[in-house]
Design an enzyme around this catalytic site. Structure first.
Site, PDB file in Angstrom:
ATOM      1  N   TYR A 192       0.809  -1.218   0.000  1.00 37.48           N
ATOM      2  CA  TYR A 192       0.000   0.000   0.000  1.00 37.48           C
ATOM      3  C   TYR A 192       0.846   1.274   0.000  1.00 37.48           C
ATOM      4  O   TYR A 192       0.370   2.335  -0.383  1.00 37.48           O
ATOM      5  CB  TYR A 192      -0.925   0.011   1.219  1.00 37.48           C
ATOM      6  CG  TYR A 192      -2.066  -0.971   1.101  1.00 37.48           C
ATOM      7  CD1 TYR A 192      -3.200  -0.641   0.365  1.00 37.48           C
ATOM      8  CD2 TYR A 192      -2.012  -2.220   1.698  1.00 37.48           C
ATOM      9  CE1 TYR A 192      -4.254  -1.524   0.230  1.00 37.48           C
ATOM     10  CE2 TYR A 192      -3.069  -3.119   1.580  1.00 37.48           C
ATOM     11  CZ  TYR A 192      -4.186  -2.767   0.841  1.00 37.48           C
ATOM     12  OH  TYR A 192      -5.226  -3.647   0.713  1.00 37.48           O
ATOM     13  N   ILE A 193       2.089   1.189   0.461  1.00 40.55           N
ATOM     14  CA  ILE A 193       2.946   2.377   0.472  1.00 40.55           C
ATOM     15  C   ILE A 193       3.983   2.307  -0.648  1.00 40.55           C
ATOM     16  O   ILE A 193       4.201   3.273  -1.383  1.00 40.55           O
ATOM     17  CB  ILE A 193       3.655   2.515   1.846  1.00 40.55           C
ATOM     18  CG1 ILE A 193       2.617   2.661   2.961  1.00 40.55           C
ATOM     19  CG2 ILE A 193       4.637   3.696   1.855  1.00 40.55           C
ATOM     20  CD1 ILE A 193       1.630   3.793   2.794  1.00 40.55           C
ATOM     21  N   THR A 224       7.310   2.140   8.887  1.00 37.71           N
ATOM     22  CA  THR A 224       7.201   2.693  10.237  1.00 37.71           C
ATOM     23  C   THR A 224       7.948   1.797  11.215  1.00 37.71           C
ATOM     24  O   THR A 224       7.743   0.588  11.238  1.00 37.71           O
ATOM     25  CB  THR A 224       5.721   2.740  10.661  1.00 37.71           C
ATOM     26  OG1 THR A 224       5.009   3.465   9.672  1.00 37.71           O
ATOM     27  CG2 THR A 224       5.562   3.393  12.018  1.00 37.71           C
ATOM     28  N   LYS A 237       6.908   9.867  13.480  1.00 35.55           N
ATOM     29  CA  LYS A 237       5.932   9.019  12.789  1.00 35.55           C
ATOM     30  C   LYS A 237       4.995   8.318  13.780  1.00 35.55           C
ATOM     31  O   LYS A 237       3.761   8.341  13.644  1.00 35.55           O
ATOM     32  CB  LYS A 237       6.677   7.982  11.950  1.00 35.55           C
ATOM     33  CG  LYS A 237       5.820   6.888  11.396  1.00 35.55           C
ATOM     34  CD  LYS A 237       4.827   7.430  10.403  1.00 35.55           C
ATOM     35  CE  LYS A 237       3.680   6.475  10.210  1.00 35.55           C
ATOM     36  NZ  LYS A 237       2.922   6.714   9.017  1.00 35.55           N
ATOM     37  N   ARG A 274      -3.502  10.483  16.862  1.00 37.45           N
ATOM     38  CA  ARG A 274      -4.824  10.180  16.287  1.00 37.45           C
ATOM     39  C   ARG A 274      -5.523   9.071  17.086  1.00 37.45           C
ATOM     40  O   ARG A 274      -6.709   9.160  17.368  1.00 37.45           O
ATOM     41  CB  ARG A 274      -4.663   9.786  14.815  1.00 37.45           C
ATOM     42  CG  ARG A 274      -5.955   9.772  14.038  1.00 37.45           C
ATOM     43  CD  ARG A 274      -5.712  10.103  12.581  1.00 37.45           C
ATOM     44  NE  ARG A 274      -6.872   9.861  11.747  1.00 37.45           N
ATOM     45  CZ  ARG A 274      -7.833  10.762  11.529  1.00 37.45           C
ATOM     46  NH1 ARG A 274      -7.770  11.954  12.095  1.00 37.45           N
ATOM     47  NH2 ARG A 274      -8.853  10.489  10.740  1.00 37.45           N
ATOM     48  N   HIS A 303     -16.550  25.243  19.890  1.00 36.27           N
ATOM     49  CA  HIS A 303     -15.591  25.976  20.728  1.00 36.27           C
ATOM     50  C   HIS A 303     -14.299  26.138  19.922  1.00 36.27           C
ATOM     51  O   HIS A 303     -13.864  25.193  19.263  1.00 36.27           O
ATOM     52  CB  HIS A 303     -15.341  25.172  22.014  1.00 36.27           C
ATOM     53  CG  HIS A 303     -14.456  25.872  22.990  1.00 36.27           C
ATOM     54  ND1 HIS A 303     -13.101  26.034  22.768  1.00 36.27           N
ATOM     55  CD2 HIS A 303     -14.725  26.457  24.181  1.00 36.27           C
ATOM     56  CE1 HIS A 303     -12.582  26.697  23.793  1.00 36.27           C
ATOM     57  NE2 HIS A 303     -13.548  26.968  24.663  1.00 36.27           N
ATOM     58  N   CYS A 335      -2.032   0.957  10.878  1.00 37.57           N
ATOM     59  CA  CYS A 335      -1.246   2.092  11.383  1.00 37.57           C
ATOM     60  C   CYS A 335      -1.736   2.518  12.758  1.00 37.57           C
ATOM     61  O   CYS A 335      -1.062   2.315  13.758  1.00 37.57           O
ATOM     62  CB  CYS A 335      -1.365   3.249  10.405  1.00 37.57           C
ATOM     63  SG  CYS A 335      -1.137   2.712   8.701  1.00 37.57           S
ATOM     64  N   TYR A 350     -11.477  -1.751   6.802  1.00 39.60           N
ATOM     65  CA  TYR A 350     -11.158  -1.047   8.048  1.00 39.60           C
ATOM     66  C   TYR A 350     -11.656   0.385   8.045  1.00 39.60           C
ATOM     67  O   TYR A 350     -11.781   1.001   9.110  1.00 39.60           O
ATOM     68  CB  TYR A 350      -9.662  -1.127   8.358  1.00 39.60           C
ATOM     69  CG  TYR A 350      -8.783  -0.067   7.742  1.00 39.60           C
ATOM     70  CD1 TYR A 350      -8.206  -0.245   6.492  1.00 39.60           C
ATOM     71  CD2 TYR A 350      -8.507   1.108   8.428  1.00 39.60           C
ATOM     72  CE1 TYR A 350      -7.386   0.723   5.943  1.00 39.60           C
ATOM     73  CE2 TYR A 350      -7.679   2.080   7.894  1.00 39.60           C
ATOM     74  CZ  TYR A 350      -7.130   1.888   6.645  1.00 39.60           C
ATOM     75  OH  TYR A 350      -6.316   2.849   6.110  1.00 39.60           O
ATOM     76  N   LYS A 351     -11.951   0.916   6.847  1.00 35.09           N
ATOM     77  CA  LYS A 351     -12.590   2.237   6.795  1.00 35.09           C
ATOM     78  C   LYS A 351     -13.241   2.418   5.424  1.00 35.09           C
ATOM     79  O   LYS A 351     -13.185   1.535   4.576  1.00 35.09           O
ATOM     80  CB  LYS A 351     -11.609   3.351   7.105  1.00 35.09           C
ATOM     81  CG  LYS A 351     -10.548   3.574   6.076  1.00 35.09           C
ATOM     82  CD  LYS A 351      -9.756   4.806   6.470  1.00 35.09           C
ATOM     83  CE  LYS A 351      -8.835   5.243   5.375  1.00 35.09           C
ATOM     84  NZ  LYS A 351      -8.070   6.400   5.740  1.00 35.09           N
TER      85      LYS A 351
HETATM   86  N1  SAJ Z   1     -11.409   6.388  12.816  1.00 38.08           N
HETATM   87  C1  SAJ Z   1     -12.384   6.637  13.778  1.00 38.08           C
HETATM   88  N2  SAJ Z   1     -12.712   7.929  14.048  1.00 38.08           N
HETATM   89  C2  SAJ Z   1     -12.121   8.983  13.422  1.00 38.08           C
HETATM   90  C3  SAJ Z   1     -11.121   8.724  12.467  1.00 38.08           C
HETATM   91  C4  SAJ Z   1     -10.790   7.415  12.189  1.00 38.08           C
HETATM   92  O1  SAJ Z   1     -12.947   5.714  14.378  1.00 38.08           O
HETATM   93  O2  SAJ Z   1     -12.481  10.123  13.709  1.00 38.08           O
HETATM   94  C5  SAJ Z   1     -11.022   5.001  12.500  1.00 38.08           C
HETATM   95  C6  SAJ Z   1     -11.187   4.627  11.031  1.00 38.08           C
HETATM   96  O3  SAJ Z   1     -12.516   4.242  10.752  1.00 38.08           O
HETATM   97  C7  SAJ Z   1     -10.200   3.492  10.892  1.00 38.08           C
HETATM   98  C8  SAJ Z   1      -9.069   3.915  11.818  1.00 38.08           C
HETATM   99  O4  SAJ Z   1      -9.628   4.865  12.713  1.00 38.08           O
HETATM  100  O5  SAJ Z   1     -10.733   2.259  11.338  1.00 38.08           O
HETATM  101  C9  SAJ Z   1      -7.840   4.518  11.156  1.00 38.08           C
HETATM  102  O6  SAJ Z   1      -8.246   5.327  10.065  1.00 38.08           O
HETATM  103  P1  SAJ Z   1      -7.615   6.756   9.739  1.00 38.08           P
HETATM  104  O7  SAJ Z   1      -8.353   7.249   8.553  1.00 38.08           O
HETATM  105  O8  SAJ Z   1      -7.600   7.606  10.928  1.00 38.08           O
HETATM  106  O9  SAJ Z   1      -6.076   6.465   9.455  1.00 38.08           O
HETATM  107  P2  SAJ Z   1      -5.275   5.390   8.559  1.00 38.08           P
HETATM  108  O10 SAJ Z   1      -4.907   4.258   9.448  1.00 38.08           O
HETATM  109  O11 SAJ Z   1      -5.993   5.063   7.307  1.00 38.08           O
HETATM  110  O12 SAJ Z   1      -3.970   6.242   8.184  1.00 38.08           O
HETATM  111  C10 SAJ Z   1      -3.167   6.785   9.207  1.00 38.08           C
HETATM  112  C11 SAJ Z   1      -2.850   8.273   8.921  1.00 38.08           C
HETATM  113  N3  SAJ Z   1      -2.248   8.879  10.087  1.00 38.08           N
HETATM  114  C12 SAJ Z   1      -2.703  10.041  10.620  1.00 38.08           C
HETATM  115  O13 SAJ Z   1      -3.661  10.621  10.191  1.00 38.08           O
HETATM  116  C13 SAJ Z   1      -1.940  10.589  11.776  1.00 38.08           C
HETATM  117  C14 SAJ Z   1      -1.949   8.379   7.692  1.00 38.08           C
HETATM  118  O14 SAJ Z   1      -1.558   9.723   7.485  1.00 38.08           O
HETATM  119  C15 SAJ Z   1      -0.691   7.508   7.882  1.00 38.08           C
HETATM  120  O15 SAJ Z   1       0.145   7.554   6.732  1.00 38.08           O
HETATM  121  C16 SAJ Z   1      -1.155   6.087   8.094  1.00 38.08           C
HETATM  122  O16 SAJ Z   1      -1.942   6.034   9.281  1.00 38.08           O
HETATM  123  C17 SAJ Z   1       0.069   5.184   8.240  1.00 38.08           C
HETATM  124  O17 SAJ Z   1       0.322   4.392   7.319  1.00 38.08           O
HETATM  125  O18 SAJ Z   1       0.794   5.297   9.232  1.00 38.08           O
END
Ligand code: SAJ
Length: 401
Positions: A10-11, A118, A196, A203, A234, A250, A309-310
């Protein structure tokens, strides 16, 4: 300048495509022959908006080729997986070590090895530097792109380049500057490793906060989305969105590296990870309450809509649905029914590939992923009991987290 991208997942694949389109001569290497054969047949190996066109452009330009071999190059970009040991919670650097060793077998003196995978802070010092037996330069450039928006982020994200030799760091930064219009900063390797993991941990902790709020609100019959919406007005509050769990390779993995390395110092982070990991079981508990309320006793009439996963990706690694199916094993003889428009292969038992058949066989639908397709099909759920864990359904009787 010749670049060898090692690991075409994926990367690695998007990175190879971007480098090739920036004009570099790129060879993509993966030990998985099937992936290499597919790419050599000019077929992309996973779905990502806009990536296929860039892939065709890169291959047609002659700048991008694929092989299972490591080649002689000026720069190696290592983007292989770094799983974590689920027991010790420590990073498993085996693939990175193996890939670096193989690079060392073929590379010439003076070449640069950039690790994009990572790794937890200190991994390169502890596991990679000791195996270096040639005069090469190590750099860490942790990837940052988000699945679902990779193409945009590849071209616009700021990047971190970690190098212990500043001049080498600047040289690599100049290469990345040709692929993104975001800032490219140079720091040392250990700081780059830390940034990283910290980004993904930030998050994870913030999602955990939203998930905990969902549990509190559910306990007392309050609407968590309304509360978050108002709080976010706010000027200094920005709460993320609760959901059925955290998946992917991640956010649900990287923070454990810190917990594994600093168990006594990671109370907030560790507990956040447990909160996120508890969400699929929370969804199951809510499901049984909803069933009771509706006089439904047969779990065979319960279906899960969404397996990835999303939203809008075909990646199901560590997905909340998989976590939920694992959690339900303890309680139910037969797995719940599942349908996901993005998954064509059979991944789990009782998986459907036809939405209508799936809907015919269930009375209660648990919406687990906010795919655009699910949003567009909401009218098909009108006669079902809907448990919407993603807050995308405006049917009047839909249950929320
Ligand atoms: N999720 C929630 N609530 C939210 C946001 C996300 O429940 O408000 C869930 C999503 O549904 C999913 C999981 O979190 O199951 C992760 O999804 P994501 O969209 O937050 O992130 P990833 O895992 O797809 O990608 C992240 C990113 N990191 C950050 O935003 C800090 C991306 O920039 C990184 O490159 C990636 O991890 C990575 O490969 O490390």
């Amino acid at each position: 300048m010749k670049i060898n991208v090692v690991g075409l997942g994926y990367i690695g694949l998007p990175t190879a495509i971007t480098m090739a389109n920036a004009g570099f001569d790129v060879m993509g290497t993966d030990y998985n022959k099937q992936i290499v054969d597919t790419l050599n047949q000019k077929k992309i190996t996973f779905k990502e908006d806009g990536l296929e066109d860039l892939f065709f452009k890169a291959v047609d330009s002659g700048n991008l080729k694929f092989t299972t071999e490591y080649i002689d190059a000026d720069i190696y970009i290592v983007s292989v997986p770094t799983p974590y040991d689920s027991f010790s919670k420590k990073v498993d650097a085996t693939y990175v070590i193996k890939a670096t060793q193989t690079v060392l077998d073929v590379c010439k003196e003076g070449s640069i090895v950039v690790i994009e995978s990572t790794v937890s802070p200190g991994t390169i010092d502890r596991f990679i530097k000791p195996i270096i037996n040639k005069n090469i330069h190590l750099v860490h450039a942790p990837e940052r792109i988000i699945p679902g928006n990779m193409v945009y982020e590849l071209q616009h994200n700021a990047r971190t380049i970690g190098a212990d030799d500043k001049a080498i760091g600047e040289k690599v930064a100049d290469i990345y500057r040709q692929t993104t219009d975001g800032d490219v900063v140079v720091t040392d390797i250990r700081s780059a490793e830390m940034t990283k993991v910290v980004e993904n941990t930030f998050r994870a902790v913030n999602i955990a906060f939203a998930n905990e709020l969902a549990k509190i609100c559910s306990h007392d019959g309050m609407d968590v989305y309304e509360i978050i919406r108002i709080c976010n007005m706010h000027p200094r509050v920005n709460i993320l969105t609760p959901g059925p769990g955290v998946g992917g390779h991640c956010i649900s993995v990287d923070p454990w590296f810190l917990v594994g390395d600093y168990p006594e110092l990671t109370k907030v982070i560790g507990n956040s990870m447990y909160v996120n990991a508890s969400m699929p079981s929370f969804v199951l508990k809510r499901t049984s309450e909803i069933m009771k309320e509706n006089g439904l006793t047969d779990y065979k009439r319960v279906g899960i809509y969404g397996l990835t996963y999303k939203e809008n990706v075909d990646d199901y690694r560590e997905s909340p649905t998989l976590q939920l199916l694992e959690a339900q094993k303890e309680h139910l003889a037969e797995p719940l029914k599942v349908y996901d428009p993005f998954i064509e292969d059979d991944i789990v038992e009782n998986q459907y590939h036809d939405l209508q058949k799936f809907l015919d066989d269930v009375d209660l639908v648990i919406v687990m992923v906010k795919h655009d397709e699910i949003k567009a099909n909401m009218n098909l759920l009108e006669n079902k009991i809907v448990f919407d864990t993603q807050n995308i359904c405006d049917l009047p009787k839909a249950y929320k987290l």
